[in-house]
Design an enzyme around this catalytic site. Sequence first.
Site, PDB file in Angstrom:
ATOM      1  N   ASP A  22      19.604  26.086  55.793  1.00 13.96           N
ATOM      2  CA  ASP A  22      20.276  27.019  54.901  1.00 13.96           C
ATOM      3  C   ASP A  22      19.369  27.375  53.718  1.00 13.96           C
ATOM      4  OD1 ASP A  22      22.907  28.295  54.171  1.00 13.96           O
ATOM      5  OD2 ASP A  22      22.666  27.019  52.404  1.00 13.96           O
ATOM      6  N   GLU A  73      17.025  30.072  57.814  1.00 18.81           N
ATOM      7  CA  GLU A  73      17.824  31.203  57.343  1.00 18.81           C
ATOM      8  C   GLU A  73      17.014  31.899  56.255  1.00 18.81           C
ATOM      9  OE1 GLU A  73      21.983  32.368  55.083  1.00 18.81           O
ATOM     10  OE2 GLU A  73      20.840  30.589  54.542  1.00 18.81           O
TER      11      GLU A  73
END
Length: 456
Positions: A189, A239
Site C-alpha cells: 500500500d 500500489e
Amino acid sequence: MTWWREAVGYHVYLRGYRDSDGDGIGDLPGLLSRLDHLSDLGVDAVWISPFYPSPQADSGYDITDHRAVDPLYGSLSDVDMLVDAARRLGMRLIADVVPNHTSAEHPWFQAALRGGPERARYHFRAEPNGWESMFGGPAWTQTPDGQWYLHLFSPQQPDLNWTNPDVADDFDQTLRFWLDRGFAGVRIDVAGGLAKHPDYADVDSQAIHPHWDRPETEAIHRRWRAVLDSYDDRVAIGELWGSPDRIAARVTAGRLHQVFQFDWAVAPWEFLQDTAAQAIEALGKVGALPTWVLGSHDLPRVASRYGLRRALAKALVTFAFPGSAWIYQGDELGMENAEVDYGDPGGRDGFRAPMPWDSLPAEPLTMYRKAIALRKRFLVGQPFDWLPERRDVLAFRRGDVACVLNTGQQPVTFPGYPLHHSGPLVGDLLPPDTAVWTVLGTSTSAASLSEDRLPE
C-alpha cells in the site's frame, strides 16, 4: 516462466466478501467458505485486504499490529487454514501490507505522544507546512504538547518516518512473518509515498514532489526486494501511480516485481489502445510485462464507469494482453456502485458493497470464467503483435488467437473464426462496444483448436 508474470489475480475486499457469523462484516472464515468461487473462476492469486488489528478508521488500513489478526475477521488459525485451502485449490495468497503509516492507537504512536523516543519513528514538527491530506484538509494535526504530526491520509493514520532504522527493521519482520506463514507475496500500500523531503518543502517549490515518488524510495524498494528474493518465487506488487516509463523504472532488477497499471483502469474508452500500447512498450524495454488492473476498491466500479457492455468488452481485452490481470471483487458479476455508507473517510463506500451471494448473475460470470480458461490454454506465453490499425478498432494477436475490440459506433469485420466474445455478434460482424477472440487460419484449424475445450 515465473508464475506471476501472466497470472490472473483477484482482490478480495474482505469486509464485503462473505460474512460467516452474521455481524454484517465479511471475515476470513467467510472467505474460506467461498474460496470455491475463486477457484471456479480460475484465478491464480488472491490478494486479501488488511485483516490486522485496527480501530477501523479507514477500513483496516489504520493498523495497531501488522503481525496479528483482528478478532473482527478471525484468527491466525483461520489464516493458516486459508493458506492451506488455497494451496490445495492451486491458488496463492497475497497479503496487503501497509508501510506508510500506522494507526494513531498503535503502541509506537501512543508512546510518541508521551514524548518517548518512538517519536522519531514518525514525522513531528514545531510548525506545519501546507501539505494536504489525500482525504481533504491539512495533512498535519497538533498534539497536546504543541507539536504537529504528519498524516497524508486521516488524522488516525500518522505517517511513519522511513529514515528511522527502527521502521525499516520492523517492516522486514512484517514481510517475513507473512511470507513464513505461506503467503506467496505482498501488495504494498502507498509504495511510492514513503520518502518525504528532508526539509518538508512546499509542494509547488520543488521539481520533485516533496512526498510522492521521490528518488529515495528506490533504496526502500530494493531492501524489500532482497527480503522477497530470499524466499522461493515470491512477488512484491506496488500500489503506485505514474506514467508507463516511471512504472517501468520501478520494476527494474532489484526493485519491485510488479506495479499495478492504474492508467489502464481509468483510461477513457477512446484512448484504450494508446494507453495499452504505451504500457506494453515501456515495460517491454526492461523485460517486464504490465500488471493490468480492471477495477479497485479505491475507484468507482468499472461497470459504473463504462457501462456493463463496455466493461465486459474491456475485461475480455485485458485477459488477452500479455502480463498479469487483476479483478476487483464483484467486477466478474457486473456489480455497479451502490448506495451504502460505512463511514469511509475517502468517500469510497459505494465501490465496496458486499457480494450478492444469493443472486449471482450468470452472464458476466460465464464470460469471465470462459475467458480465463481460454487465456490459460491458448494465450499465456504466446507472442504479442498489434494487427494493422483501423479506425475505432483495437486489434492484436497472441499466437494463433486474435483479439478485436470495436470502440466505434458501427459494426466492423474481424479476422478468423470466433472463439469467445463479450456480447452477441451480428452474423460475421462485431457490434459496437464488443470484443471478440478469434482463431486465425482455416476453419478446420479453428475447429481443432476450440473443439470440446470451451468451459461451461
